[in-house]
Structure formats: structure tokens, C-alpha cells
Design an enzyme around this catalytic site. Structure first.
Site, PDB file in Angstrom:
ATOM      1  N   ARG A  15       0.800  -1.224   0.000  1.00  0.00           N
ATOM      2  CA  ARG A  15       0.000   0.000   0.000  1.00  0.00           C
ATOM      3  C   ARG A  15       0.834   1.276   0.000  1.00  0.00           C
ATOM      4  O   ARG A  15       0.317   2.360  -0.232  1.00  0.00           O
ATOM      5  CB  ARG A  15      -0.969  -0.014   1.191  1.00  0.00           C
ATOM      6  CG  ARG A  15      -2.170  -0.922   0.950  1.00  0.00           C
ATOM      7  CD  ARG A  15      -2.988  -1.105   2.194  1.00  0.00           C
ATOM      8  NE  ARG A  15      -2.340  -1.984   3.168  1.00  0.00           N
ATOM      9  CZ  ARG A  15      -2.773  -2.185   4.405  1.00  0.00           C
ATOM     10  NH1 ARG A  15      -3.822  -1.541   4.839  1.00  0.00           N
ATOM     11  NH2 ARG A  15      -2.137  -3.010   5.216  1.00  0.00           N
ATOM     12  N   GLN A  71      12.416 -14.492   6.490  1.00  0.00           N
ATOM     13  CA  GLN A  71      11.159 -15.239   6.443  1.00  0.00           C
ATOM     14  C   GLN A  71      10.928 -15.590   4.968  1.00  0.00           C
ATOM     15  O   GLN A  71      10.684 -14.706   4.146  1.00  0.00           O
ATOM     16  CB  GLN A  71      10.011 -14.366   6.972  1.00  0.00           C
ATOM     17  CG  GLN A  71       8.678 -15.089   6.992  1.00  0.00           C
ATOM     18  CD  GLN A  71       7.497 -14.136   7.218  1.00  0.00           C
ATOM     19  OE1 GLN A  71       7.611 -12.914   7.071  1.00  0.00           O
ATOM     20  NE2 GLN A  71       6.358 -14.713   7.564  1.00  0.00           N
ATOM     21  N   THR A  77       2.192 -12.991  10.627  1.00  0.00           N
ATOM     22  CA  THR A  77       3.064 -12.466  11.680  1.00  0.00           C
ATOM     23  C   THR A  77       3.632 -13.575  12.572  1.00  0.00           C
ATOM     24  O   THR A  77       4.764 -13.483  13.044  1.00  0.00           O
ATOM     25  CB  THR A  77       2.306 -11.442  12.549  1.00  0.00           C
ATOM     26  OG1 THR A  77       1.053 -12.003  12.942  1.00  0.00           O
ATOM     27  CG2 THR A  77       2.038 -10.151  11.799  1.00  0.00           C
ATOM     28  N   ASP A 101       6.685  -0.983  11.144  1.00  0.00           N
ATOM     29  CA  ASP A 101       5.852   0.120  10.641  1.00  0.00           C
ATOM     30  C   ASP A 101       5.078   0.790  11.776  1.00  0.00           C
ATOM     31  O   ASP A 101       4.052   1.414  11.562  1.00  0.00           O
ATOM     32  CB  ASP A 101       4.908  -0.375   9.540  1.00  0.00           C
ATOM     33  CG  ASP A 101       3.877  -1.388  10.048  1.00  0.00           C
ATOM     34  OD1 ASP A 101       3.922  -1.742  11.242  1.00  0.00           O
ATOM     35  OD2 ASP A 101       3.039  -1.812   9.237  1.00  0.00           O
ATOM     36  N   LYS A 331      27.414  26.307   2.478  1.00  0.00           N
ATOM     37  CA  LYS A 331      27.695  24.857   2.468  1.00  0.00           C
ATOM     38  C   LYS A 331      29.140  24.646   2.879  1.00  0.00           C
ATOM     39  O   LYS A 331      30.023  25.324   2.355  1.00  0.00           O
ATOM     40  CB  LYS A 331      27.466  24.316   1.054  1.00  0.00           C
ATOM     41  CG  LYS A 331      27.694  22.832   0.955  1.00  0.00           C
ATOM     42  CD  LYS A 331      28.363  22.401  -0.352  1.00  0.00           C
ATOM     43  CE  LYS A 331      29.834  22.710  -0.381  1.00  0.00           C
ATOM     44  NZ  LYS A 331      30.571  22.044  -1.457  1.00  0.00           N
ATOM     45  N   ASN A 366      33.533  27.894  -6.158  1.00  0.00           N
ATOM     46  CA  ASN A 366      34.280  26.787  -5.533  1.00  0.00           C
ATOM     47  C   ASN A 366      34.420  25.565  -6.430  1.00  0.00           C
ATOM     48  O   ASN A 366      35.098  24.623  -6.084  1.00  0.00           O
ATOM     49  CB  ASN A 366      33.589  26.376  -4.229  1.00  0.00           C
ATOM     50  CG  ASN A 366      32.160  25.912  -4.451  1.00  0.00           C
ATOM     51  OD1 ASN A 366      31.488  26.380  -5.374  1.00  0.00           O
ATOM     52  ND2 ASN A 366      31.700  24.997  -3.625  1.00  0.00           N
TER      53      ASN A 366
HETATM   54  C1  UD1 Z   1      -1.533  -6.870  13.077  1.00  0.00           C
HETATM   55  C2  UD1 Z   1      -2.189  -7.784  14.119  1.00  0.00           C
HETATM   56  C3  UD1 Z   1      -3.472  -7.114  14.615  1.00  0.00           C
HETATM   57  C4  UD1 Z   1      -3.152  -5.743  15.182  1.00  0.00           C
HETATM   58  C5  UD1 Z   1      -2.399  -4.902  14.140  1.00  0.00           C
HETATM   59  C6  UD1 Z   1      -1.872  -3.638  14.785  1.00  0.00           C
HETATM   60  C7  UD1 Z   1      -1.641 -10.098  13.547  1.00  0.00           C
HETATM   61  C8  UD1 Z   1      -2.140 -11.344  12.930  1.00  0.00           C
HETATM   62  N1  UD1 Z   1      -2.504  -9.067  13.549  1.00  0.00           N
HETATM   63  O1  UD1 Z   1      -2.404  -6.821  11.964  1.00  0.00           O
HETATM   64  O2  UD1 Z   1      -4.069  -7.903  15.635  1.00  0.00           O
HETATM   65  O3  UD1 Z   1      -4.325  -5.097  15.583  1.00  0.00           O
HETATM   66  O4  UD1 Z   1      -1.259  -5.601  13.628  1.00  0.00           O
HETATM   67  O5  UD1 Z   1      -1.328  -2.779  13.830  1.00  0.00           O
HETATM   68  O6  UD1 Z   1      -0.537 -10.048  14.041  1.00  0.00           O
HETATM   69  N2  UD1 Z   1       4.891  -9.043   8.658  1.00  0.00           N
HETATM   70  C9  UD1 Z   1       5.926  -9.901   8.361  1.00  0.00           C
HETATM   71  N3  UD1 Z   1       5.657 -11.078   7.738  1.00  0.00           N
HETATM   72  C10 UD1 Z   1       4.405 -11.457   7.411  1.00  0.00           C
HETATM   73  C11 UD1 Z   1       3.339 -10.577   7.719  1.00  0.00           C
HETATM   74  C12 UD1 Z   1       3.604  -9.387   8.344  1.00  0.00           C
HETATM   75  O7  UD1 Z   1       7.086  -9.588   8.658  1.00  0.00           O
HETATM   76  O8  UD1 Z   1       4.242 -12.559   6.849  1.00  0.00           O
HETATM   77  C13 UD1 Z   1       5.180  -7.774   9.341  1.00  0.00           C
HETATM   78  C14 UD1 Z   1       4.832  -6.550   8.530  1.00  0.00           C
HETATM   79  O9  UD1 Z   1       5.964  -6.118   7.792  1.00  0.00           O
HETATM   80  C15 UD1 Z   1       4.458  -5.532   9.602  1.00  0.00           C
HETATM   81  C16 UD1 Z   1       3.929  -6.397  10.744  1.00  0.00           C
HETATM   82  O10 UD1 Z   1       4.392  -7.707  10.510  1.00  0.00           O
HETATM   83  O11 UD1 Z   1       5.592  -4.827  10.073  1.00  0.00           O
HETATM   84  C17 UD1 Z   1       2.401  -6.382  10.854  1.00  0.00           C
HETATM   85  O12 UD1 Z   1       1.833  -6.921   9.679  1.00  0.00           O
HETATM   86  P1  UD1 Z   1       0.464  -6.382   9.101  1.00  0.00           P
HETATM   87  O13 UD1 Z   1       0.162  -7.173   7.889  1.00  0.00           O
HETATM   88  O14 UD1 Z   1       0.511  -4.903   8.974  1.00  0.00           O
HETATM   89  O15 UD1 Z   1      -0.559  -6.808  10.265  1.00  0.00           O
HETATM   90  P2  UD1 Z   1      -2.000  -6.209  10.512  1.00  0.00           P
HETATM   91  O16 UD1 Z   1      -2.955  -6.815   9.544  1.00  0.00           O
HETATM   92  O17 UD1 Z   1      -1.924  -4.735  10.572  1.00  0.00           O
HETATM   93 MG    MG Z   2      -0.433  -3.249   9.911  1.00  0.00          MG
END
Ligand code: UD1
Ligand code: MG
Length: 445
Positions: A15, A71, A77, A101, A331, A366
């Protein structure tokens, strides 16, 4: 307080719609990943493992030797944390899972989480109550008010969707249990992903204590797109301005001033509207930064007066009481005490002695298209307006350069150098010119 931080940064970041990986997008002048790492370190992390996707060479280079785990597939996650297993280990202690993030979480909050696990909890999660909970996982409490599970937005029943207490994403977990709980997570859900959040129900079923701490929404706001990035920036800027004002800085219109997070601004500095203080700046006590000035990598002593409309680039070093006025660009230049360059000037690769006065329109030449060369201006020298100083060149202390000169060789101390044609004055010439021209016009020639 010590713990291992696991920072998840393997998500696709689709996004953001960007060639730059999401964790390297900047907030307050620093990459979001740098914020997570710095905050973890500040809170006492003894080891920080960042989880990356394959092909993330940009981030690996940025990490510059700091530990990371790969990964292989982005399966959620839970799967991401599992990828850090070898790098983290199963020893006793605390692991804190963070997201790359979520840049605004505070060190105090991390410490608070870690303390909860040290005090015997299996997991401590961050809860928050956003105005709009949609998209977030919900913390589900049992009859005793204990968090028994987290349900992701996509899996919520209507009753669960009405829960206002959401998962901030960050959690502290007992390191000896983390990976055994993760082994029991399945991908039997709407997204066919391994959710980290499923370990809460598993831990609860095992009889481990699950606690939550509620923190402010701004700390856990996640950056998923450019709008979120702007919201995070605004929240951080508000925090930086407040800290600056609390430490004795006057801002006439704080909402128009932008500060890099590393800016050092001493007491009684006044910052007028529409000023940008970029990375690496130090502004000494009592200085004034007039409106519309842009500073980056500039170090100013006390009581300097800058702008309006000044541009100070990296390597600007001003001693005390220096004046750099409107439309002046500086500078890699050092200005001694009380030196002045008040109008329309470029000073690059230069050393300007104390008390020197650089007149309007002066340019240090310069660069010849190949190399950069230095201009030295001695103490108390006076550079007349519209002078070009062709570097390398040395203007001695107390020397005077006549206005409009192009100086190509060194000038001795206390001498006057003038390099321009003499004025030819023709008395009555203007009247003769006008009369000739108007007669020619009447003849139609
Ligand atoms: C996640 C939580 C949600 C919470 C929210 C808060 C889970 C399943 N859900 O959802 O409960 O309310 O954050 O913002 O944890 N990432 C990886 N590998 C993956 C997937 C994600 O490294 O396979 C990393 C992403 O880069 C990011 C973080 O994990 O930094 C969160 O992933 P994201 O997909 O944004 O989770 P949310 O759907 O926001
Ligand atoms: Mg998120």
C-alpha cells in the site's frame, strides 16, 4: 531491564506503492526501522533481530551488519516471528515483538511490557482504544477480565466486532515459551495465515498469565500507506515541538516548524514560522531563525541570526553572533565570531574569519566542473558587493575587496583589491543620446 527485540519487517508494504521498502520510509528524518531499533535499544534490548523477506538487500545493506533473519514466504506475523527462532534462542528471558511500521512506540511502554513478563506473566500485549477499531485485532476478555484470546478483524463475530479494545501489535512474551506456543499456531483462518495473535489463546489454555497494558493510540499507530505516514509525521512533529518548547525554545507558529528528531536546540532560541530544521543541526542559545529558512547539518553558536530565507547546508559551522541573511546559501563553510553575510550570497567550501563582512551578491566560485576548491577570508576582511572569489583563493585579514571584483589570486592582509573597469563619465551624454534617438524616431528610421 534486558530483552531480545524481534522486529517484523518482512511484509510486502504494497500500500506504500513505492520502490523504497516500507521500513526505510522516514518519519522525523529517520527510517521507521531506525525508530524501532533505537527505541528497543533505549528500553534496554540486548539483542535486536529484524525479520526480512528474501530479496530485501536494500534493508540488509542499511542494517550494516546488525542481525536479521529471513522469512522465506510471507505467511503471517506468527510465521515471521518463527523465522527468528535460531537468531533468538529459547533461553529464559523476555522477547518483545515489534513491527517496523509502528515507529512511535515509546521506550517506557516497551519497558513496561518487559517488566510484566519478568514479573511472571507469559505474555503482555499492548491494547489501545482507537476511534475506529476496524482493521485491528480485538482483545477478548473472559469473565474475570483476563485476556483469553485475540480475534482478528476478519474473523470477528458481530459481538466481537463491537469490542473497542484493540491489539496494538506489540507484545512481550516469555522467551522460553514463545516458540513452543508458535509451533501450535495453525493457518486455519480467513487469510490462511499464521497469526502471531493466536498464541494468546494457546498461552491462556496452558494456564499462563496473559496481561495487557493500554497505551495511547499515537504510540501504536501503524503506517500502511502514505496517508498514515503523514499522520505519523504530524504526531511526531507535535511531540518534537512540544519537547523543544518545554526546553525553552520559542516558536511563534509551532505548527509550521519542522524538526528532525536529532535536532539540538538550546534555550532561548526563537524560531519564526515556516522553518525546516533538518538532520544534524545544533542551534546555540539565544539564536534567531527567521521565517522560511532551511537548515540541514548546520552547527550554530550562541546568538546567531539566520534568515529570513536562508539556506544552511551540511557543514555550515557558525561561531557566536554570526549573521546569515536573506537568500544566502552556505555549504561546508565555517564563519568566525560575528562574521556577516547578510544578503544574496553563496559561501561554499570556505573559511570566513571573525568579524568579516561579506557583501551582497558575493559568490565563492568553488567548483570548476571537476574539483572543489577553498576560499579563505581572513578576520575583519570586507568583501564588496557582487564579488566573485575564484577558489582556491586566500583573502588576507583586514583586506578590502572593491565591489564587483572577480578575484583570481590571493590578496595580502590589509590591502585593497579592485578588479573592474574604471567608470567613463561623459558630461551631457545622456541628453545628446536622447535627442539623437527621438529625432531618429520622428524620421521613422
Ligand atoms: C496486526 C495484528 C493485529 C493488530 C495490528 C496492529 C496479527 C495477525 N494481527 O495486523 O491484531 O491489531 O497488527 O497494527 O498479528 N509481517 C511480516 N511477515 C508477514 C506478515 C507481516 O514480517 O508474513 C510484518 C509486517 O511487515 C508488519 C507487521 O508484521 O511490520 C504487521 O503486519 P500487518 O500485515 O501490517 O498486520 P495487521 O494486519 O496490521
Ligand atoms: Mg499493519
Amino acid at each position: 531491564m534486558s530483552f531480545t527485540a524481534i522486529i517484523l519487517a518482512a511484509g510486502k508494504g504494497t500500500r506504500m506503492n513505492s520502490a523504497l521498502p516500507k521500513p526505510l520510509h522516514r518519519v522525523g528524518g529517520h527510517a521507521m526501522l531506525a525508530w524501532s531499533m533505537d527505541t528497543a535499544r533505549l528500553a534496554g534490548a540486548e539483542r535486536i533481530v529484524t525479520v526480512l523477506a528474501p530479496g530485501s538487500e536494500d534493508i540488509q545493506e542499511w542494517l550494516d551488519g546488525a542481525p536479521f533473519a529471513i522469512q522465506e514466504d510471507q505467511l503471517g506475523t506468527g510465521n515471521a516471528v518463527a523465522a527468528a527462532r535460531d537468531a533468538v534462542g529459547h533461553e529464559d528471558g523476555v522477547a518483545i515483538v515489534m513491527f517496523a511500521d509502528t515507529p512511535l512506540v515509546s521506550a517506557d511502554s516497551l519497558k513496561h511490557l518487559a517488566k510484566g513478563v519478568e514479573a511472571g506473566a507469559g505474555i503482555v500485549v499492548v491494547g489501545f482504544r482507537p476511534d475506529d477499531p476496524s482493521g485491528y485485532g480485538r482483545l477478548v476478555e473472559d469473565a474475570d477480565g483476563i485476556i483469553s484470546r485475540i480475534v482478528e478483524d476478519k474473523e470477528c463475530s458481530p459481538a466481537e466486532r463491537a469490542i473497542g479494545l484493540c491489539n496494538g501489535g506489540i507484545m512481550a512474551v516469555s522467551r522460553s515459551s514463545l516458540f513452543t506456543w508458535l509451533d501450535r499456531v495453525t493457518n486455519d483462518n480467513a487469510k490462511s495465515e499464521y497469526y502471531l495473535t493466536d498464541i494468546i489463546a494457546i498461552a491462556h489454555a496452558d494456564g499462563a498469565t496473559v496481561r495487557h497494558v493500554v497505551i495511547d493510540e499515537t504510540e501504536v499507530m501503524g503506517v500502511n500507506d502514505r496517508r498514515d505516514l503523514a499522520v505519523a509525521e504530524a504526531a511526531l512533529q507535535a511531540r518534537l515541538r512540544q519537547t523543544a518548547m518545554e526546553s525553552g525554545v520559542t516558536m511563534i507558529a509551532p505548527e509550521t516548524v519542522f524538526l528532525s528528531a536529532d535536532a539540538v536546540i538550546e534555550r532561548d532560541v526563537v524560531i519564526e514560522p515556516h522553518v525546516v530544521i533538518g538532520a544534524g543541526c545544533h542551534i546555540g542559545e539565544g539564536s534567531i531563525i527567521h521565517a522560511f529558512s532551511h537548515l540541514e547539518g548546520a552547527r550554530l553558536g550562541t546568538c546567531c541570526v539566520i534568515g529570513p530565507y536562508a539556506r544552511l547546508r551540511p557543514g555550515t559551522e557558525a561561531a557566536d553572533g554570526v549573521k546569515i541573511g536573506n537568500f544566502v546559501e552556505v555549504k561546508k563553510a565555517r564563519l568566525g565570531d560575528g562574521a556577516k553575510a547578510n544578503h544574496l550570497t553563496y559561501l561554499g567550501d570556505a573559511e570566513i574569519g571573525a568579524g568579516a563582512n561579506v557583501g551582497a551578491g558575493t559568490i565563492t566560485c568553488n567548483y570548476d566542473g571537476f574539483g572543489k576548491y577553498k576560499t579563505l577570508i581572513g578576520e575583519g576582511a570586507f568583501i564588496g558587493s557582487n564579488s566573485a572569489l575564484v577558489a582556491p583563493v586566500n583573502i588576507g585579514a583586514g583586506a578590502i575587496i572593491g565591489a564587483g571584483s572577480t578575484i583570481t589570486s590571493d590578496v595580502e592582509p590589509d590591502s585593497i583589491a579592485v578588479e573592474r573597469g574604471d567608470t567613463r563619465n561623459k558630461p551631457g551624454g545622456a541628453a545628446r543620446f536622447r535627442s539623437l534617438k527621438s529625432k531618429a524616431k520622428q524620421r521613422g528610421t
